[in-house]
Design a protein around this motif. Structure first.
Motif, short mmCIF file in Angstrom:
data_model
loop_
_atom_site.label_atom_id
_atom_site.label_comp_id
_atom_site.label_asym_id
_atom_site.label_seq_id
_atom_site.Cartn_x
_atom_site.Cartn_y
_atom_site.Cartn_z
N PRO A 1 94.97 94.84 -69.17
CA PRO A 1 94.18 95.81 -69.78
C PRO A 1 94.82 96.85 -70.60
CG PRO A 1 92.88 94.96 -67.82
CD PRO A 1 94.50 94.49 -67.75
N GLY A 2 94.50 97.07 -71.59
CA GLY A 2 95.31 98.11 -72.54
C GLY A 2 96.68 97.89 -73.16
N SER A 3 97.11 96.76 -72.71
CA SER A 3 98.52 96.24 -73.41
C SER A 3 98.46 94.81 -73.82
CB SER A 3 99.49 96.77 -72.33
OG SER A 3 99.61 95.84 -71.11
N ILE A 4 98.19 94.19 -73.05
CA ILE A 4 98.39 92.53 -73.24
C ILE A 4 96.96 91.79 -73.34
CG2 ILE A 4 99.07 90.44 -72.60
CD1 ILE A 4 101.44 91.99 -71.01
N ALA A 5 96.42 91.54 -74.45
CA ALA A 5 95.45 90.82 -74.77
C ALA A 5 95.16 89.61 -73.84
CB ALA A 5 94.97 90.41 -76.21
N ALA A 6 93.95 89.06 -73.57
CA ALA A 6 93.78 87.60 -72.88
C ALA A 6 94.23 86.46 -73.68
CB ALA A 6 92.02 87.39 -72.78
N ASN A 7 94.78 85.54 -72.99
CA ASN A 7 95.38 84.38 -73.59
C ASN A 7 96.56 84.60 -74.71
OD1 ASN A 7 93.85 82.61 -72.15
ND2 ASN A 7 92.10 83.31 -73.26
N ASP A 8 97.32 85.44 -74.43
CA ASP A 8 98.31 85.90 -75.15
C ASP A 8 99.67 85.20 -74.79
OD1 ASP A 8 97.33 87.51 -77.16
OD2 ASP A 8 98.40 89.33 -76.44
N THR A 9 100.25 84.62 -76.01
CA THR A 9 101.61 84.12 -75.67
C THR A 9 102.55 85.19 -76.00
OG1 THR A 9 100.85 81.96 -76.79
CG2 THR A 9 103.29 82.43 -76.81
N LEU A 10 103.70 85.29 -75.17
CA LEU A 10 104.56 86.21 -74.92
C LEU A 10 106.22 85.81 -75.27
CD1 LEU A 10 103.14 88.04 -71.80
CD2 LEU A 10 102.50 88.65 -74.23
N ILE A 11 106.77 86.78 -75.69
CA ILE A 11 108.09 86.68 -75.81
C ILE A 11 108.96 87.70 -74.99
CG2 ILE A 11 109.94 86.75 -77.34
CD1 ILE A 11 108.44 85.67 -79.73
N PHE A 12 109.66 87.18 -74.03
CA PHE A 12 110.75 88.11 -73.57
C PHE A 12 112.17 87.63 -73.66
CE2 PHE A 12 106.78 88.10 -70.55
CZ PHE A 12 106.86 89.28 -69.95
N VAL A 13 112.80 88.87 -73.84
CA VAL A 13 114.35 88.68 -73.88
C VAL A 13 114.93 89.42 -72.78
CG1 VAL A 13 116.49 88.94 -75.14
CG2 VAL A 13 114.35 88.36 -76.43
N VAL A 14 115.70 88.79 -71.73
CA VAL A 14 115.68 89.13 -70.35
C VAL A 14 117.49 89.21 -70.19
CG1 VAL A 14 113.65 88.70 -69.39
CG2 VAL A 14 115.57 87.16 -69.26
#
Length: 200
Positions: free
Chosen positions: A181-194
């Motif tokens: 809540p407040g940052s990532i919507a439901a069922n979002d695909t995310l990209i991480f560069v770690v």
């Protein structure tokens, strides 16, 4: 007569010797059988066991698991500096994708180790960067303990210290239908560069 007595004595000695030998064999055999029964069986430890730390492994954490490569990988950038993340305009993939942008040269990550990472998180739907540890401080966690999203527990295994890896995570391996809540919507695909700084 004396000769006969000597022969009898010899026979008695032979009999005693044979009886003593048989008794010794029985005693040794019984002892061996006893110790064989009391010795615990050898336990084979599976090759996937990488640590004595009892962290949960309720998800598939096999180091040999192979993921699809990132379709449109990020520019590698420079180790030690925050990467620039650009979200592709193509539809989000349905499966997890993993690509090493910079190959590390240090130790490889195993289950239940404590890692210190830098990361940038971008959202496939909004094309925005949502979080970056580079603006605050590195992130430390225990891999396999289910303290992070499944995509991190699975996708960072085998990564080497000094490396930079891109993870594209479908909702099932990210925050799912609840989102953040407040940052990532439901069922979002995310990209991480770690970036893997160290294994503690």
């Amino acid at each position: 007569m004396e000769e006969l007595q000597k022969q009898n004595k010899r026979r008695q000695n032979v009999r005693r010797g044979v009886i003593a030998l048989i008794a010794a064999v029985i005693i040794v055999g019984s002892a061996a059988l006893f110790f064989q029964k009391s010795t615990p069986a050898t336990v084979s430890i599976p090759t996937t066991t990488t640590s004595s730390i009892p962290c949960p492994t309720g998800i598939d954490l096999k180091p040999t698991k192979v993921f699809a490569a990132v379709t449109s990988p990020q520019a590698p950038g420079t180790a030690g500096k925050a990467p620039t993340v650009v979200v592709p305009t193509t539809p989000a993939p349905k499966v997890m994708q993993v690509t090493d942008l910079i190959k590390g040269t240090g130790a490889a990550v195993k289950v239940c180790q404590t890692l210190t990472m830098q990361y940038v998180l971008a959202d496939y739907a909004t094309h925005k960067v949502l979080q970056s540890s580079w603006t605050s401080s590195p992130f430390t966690f225990e891999i396999g303990a289910q303290n992070v999203i499944p995509g991190w527990d699975e996708g960072l295994l085998g990564m080497k210290v000094g490396g930079r890896r891109e993870l594209v995570l479908p909702p099932s391996l990210a925050y799912g239908p609840t989102g953040q809540p407040g940052s990532i919507a439901a069922n979002d695909t995310l990209i991480f560069v770690v970036d893997l700084l160290k294994i503690n």
